[in-house]
Write an enzyme that holds these catalytic residues in place. Structure first.
Site, PDB file in Angstrom:
ATOM      1  N   SER A  38     -10.246   0.090   1.618  1.00  0.00           N
ATOM      2  CA  SER A  38     -10.837  -1.032   0.893  1.00  0.00           C
ATOM      3  C   SER A  38     -12.318  -1.240   1.091  1.00  0.00           C
ATOM      4  CB  SER A  38     -10.128  -2.328   1.263  1.00  0.00           C
ATOM      5  OG  SER A  38      -8.849  -2.271   0.817  1.00  0.00           O
ATOM      6  N   SER A  39     -13.066  -0.195   0.874  1.00  0.00           N
ATOM      7  CA  SER A  39     -14.517  -0.360   0.937  1.00  0.00           C
ATOM      8  C   SER A  39     -14.980  -1.330  -0.150  1.00  0.00           C
ATOM      9  CB  SER A  39     -15.204   0.991   0.767  1.00  0.00           C
ATOM     10  OG  SER A  39     -14.675   1.672  -0.345  1.00  0.00           O
ATOM     11  N   SER A  40     -14.323  -1.329  -1.299  1.00  0.00           N
ATOM     12  CA  SER A  40     -14.790  -2.218  -2.369  1.00  0.00           C
ATOM     13  C   SER A  40     -14.503  -3.680  -2.035  1.00  0.00           C
ATOM     14  CB  SER A  40     -14.195  -1.826  -3.722  1.00  0.00           C
ATOM     15  OG  SER A  40     -12.805  -1.868  -3.693  1.00  0.00           O
ATOM     16  N   GLU A  87       3.441  -2.157   1.006  1.00  0.00           N
ATOM     17  CA  GLU A  87       2.485  -1.499   0.102  1.00  0.00           C
ATOM     18  C   GLU A  87       2.931  -1.691  -1.346  1.00  0.00           C
ATOM     19  OE1 GLU A  87      -0.658  -0.900   0.982  1.00  0.00           O
ATOM     20  OE2 GLU A  87      -0.037   0.631   2.423  1.00  0.00           O
ATOM     21  N   HIS A  88       1.984  -1.959  -2.212  1.00  0.00           N
ATOM     22  CA  HIS A  88       2.254  -2.229  -3.636  1.00  0.00           C
ATOM     23  C   HIS A  88       3.227  -3.398  -3.800  1.00  0.00           C
ATOM     24  CE1 HIS A  88      -0.011   1.020  -5.565  1.00  0.00           C
ATOM     25  NE2 HIS A  88       0.249   1.710  -4.470  1.00  0.00           N
ATOM     26  N   THR A  89       3.148  -4.316  -2.883  1.00  0.00           N
ATOM     27  CA  THR A  89       3.994  -5.515  -2.972  1.00  0.00           C
ATOM     28  C   THR A  89       3.170  -6.730  -3.363  1.00  0.00           C
ATOM     29  OG1 THR A  89       3.637  -5.699  -0.613  1.00  0.00           O
ATOM     30  CG2 THR A  89       5.773  -4.857  -1.309  1.00  0.00           C
ATOM     31  N   ASP A  90       1.840  -6.679  -3.119  1.00  0.00           N
ATOM     32  CA  ASP A  90       1.057  -7.916  -3.315  1.00  0.00           C
ATOM     33  C   ASP A  90       1.100  -8.405  -4.763  1.00  0.00           C
ATOM     34  OD1 ASP A  90      -0.639  -5.802  -4.108  1.00  0.00           O
ATOM     35  OD2 ASP A  90      -2.372  -6.499  -2.940  1.00  0.00           O
ATOM     36  N   GLY A 129      -8.730   4.588   1.207  1.00  0.00           N
ATOM     37  CA  GLY A 129      -7.672   3.576   1.096  1.00  0.00           C
ATOM     38  C   GLY A 129      -7.851   2.457   2.103  1.00  0.00           C
ATOM     39  N   ASP A 183      -6.321  -6.812  -0.162  1.00  0.00           N
ATOM     40  CA  ASP A 183      -7.529  -6.262   0.453  1.00  0.00           C
ATOM     41  C   ASP A 183      -8.582  -7.343   0.685  1.00  0.00           C
ATOM     42  OD1 ASP A 183      -6.050  -4.063  -0.092  1.00  0.00           O
ATOM     43  OD2 ASP A 183      -7.403  -3.220  -1.585  1.00  0.00           O
TER      44      ASP A 183
HETATM   45  C1  GLA Z   1      -4.864  -1.307  -3.333  1.00  0.00           C
HETATM   46  C2  GLA Z   1      -4.972  -2.683  -3.969  1.00  0.00           C
HETATM   47  C3  GLA Z   1      -4.132  -3.713  -3.224  1.00  0.00           C
HETATM   48  C4  GLA Z   1      -2.704  -3.217  -2.990  1.00  0.00           C
HETATM   49  C5  GLA Z   1      -2.710  -1.798  -2.445  1.00  0.00           C
HETATM   50  C6  GLA Z   1      -1.319  -1.216  -2.367  1.00  0.00           C
HETATM   51  O1  GLA Z   1      -5.456  -1.309  -2.063  1.00  0.00           O
HETATM   52  O2  GLA Z   1      -6.309  -3.120  -3.998  1.00  0.00           O
HETATM   53  O3  GLA Z   1      -4.149  -4.940  -3.897  1.00  0.00           O
HETATM   54  O4  GLA Z   1      -1.951  -3.326  -4.168  1.00  0.00           O
HETATM   55  O5  GLA Z   1      -3.506  -0.923  -3.216  1.00  0.00           O
HETATM   56  O6  GLA Z   1      -0.544  -1.932  -1.487  1.00  0.00           O
END
Ligand code: GLA
Length: 376
Positions: free
Chosen positions: A122-124, A31-34, A120, A168
């Site tokens: 990712s609907s968008s 998470e928060h690595t991309d 969280g 996402d």
């Molecule tokens: C959101 C962002 C992703 C990712 C996550 C955390 O979903 O859209 O790119 O950074 O947060 O892992």
């Protein structure tokens, strides 16, 4: 959902178009690595967006958001940006295609979705992917799948104010039934991992709270990581070691230090989880999930009281693994639960959460499904 979209399209436009579907996602770990060039481990799920699209021979887009009972019409030039925030996702996708030289014309569309909003999941990204995928097909653009994902990501950056990573949109486009995907966000190499944990289930618990995000706390985390990477003389935090971080500790803020410490730790955890999965070692998978949660909560500071409460409850119920999922500040926890513990955990978490916060969390069993595709 298909029937609903077909009927609404027909009512508005008096004809038929082509149906496309795309998916929301879960992320097992990473998470928060991309946006740090690191690893993520997502999969597409069985909820998403279904859109019917039909080129209309004009230079205008006419779009019907069925679930919001709203309608927008806009042109394809930069100055035509629509007012409704949902329409900006579609507009952004069109603009990003145009910027890449893709020749598209106007179209009529109606769409509906069942990704829980603000959870969280990712609907968008699902919305962006449905249109990137559908327009690519209908206008014969031959844009490759990675670029379709980047079009969705650039839409977030340039039209929605969130400097997100690629996870996402990648998951929504590349998802495959029964498989998680480990993506290296620096090289963009990825691998499918069949995911069929014997004796365990994945379940999401949705806090149904969304604390104010509006781009900034997320963008702010990203800025911290970029500052530390620059101090280290690297493009990304990916690949940095704790020894390197400690060597620059005096030159960065305590807050940036803690954030970078989380990211550096998370890189190892994703790789550990992939190895453990291949051995069927779910205890290790779960242990890493809890560690990730602690890092996200204490060091990265993207959790909230409700998420922490659900993870603590999972611990108290001896659940194998649990953590908050996605960008944070609300939304879901993802839980790896042994079949035998499942009913007890769900009942306990529901009851305790309701006692504490006045409403029950929503429960979504995870079904790993296909990403964007044409229905026809
Ligand atoms: C959101 C962002 C992703 C990712 C996550 C955390 O979903 O859209 O790119 O950074 O947060 O892992």
């Amino acid at each position: 959902m298909e029937t609903k979209v077909r009927t609404a399209f027909n009512r508005h436009f008096n004809t038929e178009g082509t149906l496309y579907a795309s998916a929301g996602r879960i992320n097992l770990i990473g998470e928060h690595t991309d946006y740090n060039g690191g690893f993520v481990f997502p999969g597409a799920v069985d909820c998403g967006i279904t859109a019917m699209i039909r080129p209309n021979g004009t230079d205008r887009v006419r779009a019907c958001a069925i679930d919001l009972d709203d309608f927008a019409e806009f042109g394809l030039r930069e100055e035509d940006k629509p007012a409704a925030s949902w329409a900006r996702y579609i507009f952004g996708v069109c603009r990003e295609i145009c910027k890449r030289g893709g020749k598209i014309g106007g179209f009529d569309t109606a769409f509906s979705g069942d990704v829980p909003l603000g959870a969280g999941m990712s609907s968008s990204a699902a919305l962006e992917s449905a249109f990137a995928f559908g327009l690519n097909d209908l206008f014969d653009l031959h844009i490759d799948k990675f670029e379709l994902a980047r079009i969705g990501q650039a839409t977030e950056h340039n039209y929605c104010g969130v400097k997100c990573g690629i996870m996402d949109q990648f998951a929504s486009i590349f998802g495959r039934k029964g498989n998680l995907m480990r993506l290296d966000c620096r090289s963009m190499e990825f691998e499918y991992f069949p995911f069929d944990p014997q004796g365990y289930r994945l379940v999401l618990l949705d806090t149904v709270v969304k604390h104010e995000l509006v781009g900034s706390p997320y963008n702010d985390r990203r800025a911290s990581c970029e500052r530390v990477a620059r101090t280290l003389g690297q493009e990304f935090l990916r690949g940095a070691t704790m020894a390197q971080l400690d060597a620059v500790r005096e030159r960065i803020s305590e807050e940036d230090y803690r954030r970078a410490r989380y990211v550096i730790g998370e890189e190892r955890r994703v790789l550990d989880v992939c190895d453990a999965l291949q051995r069927g070692d779910y205890a290790t998978v779960g242990a890493r999930m809890y560690e990730t949660h602690d890092g996200l909560s204490k060091d990265y500071e993207v959790s909230c009281e409700e998420l922490d409460f659900l993870v603590d409850t999972a611990r108290a119920c001896n659940v194998t693994g649990a953590r908050m999922m996605g960008g944070g500040f609300g939304g879901c926890t993802i839980n790896l639960v042994a079949d035998n513990d499942y009913d007890h955990f769900i009942a306990t978490a529901t009851q305790r959460f309701a006692e504490r916060f006045g409403h029950a969390p929503k429960v979504y069993p995870v079904v790993i499904s296909d990403g964007a595709h044409k229905i026809g």
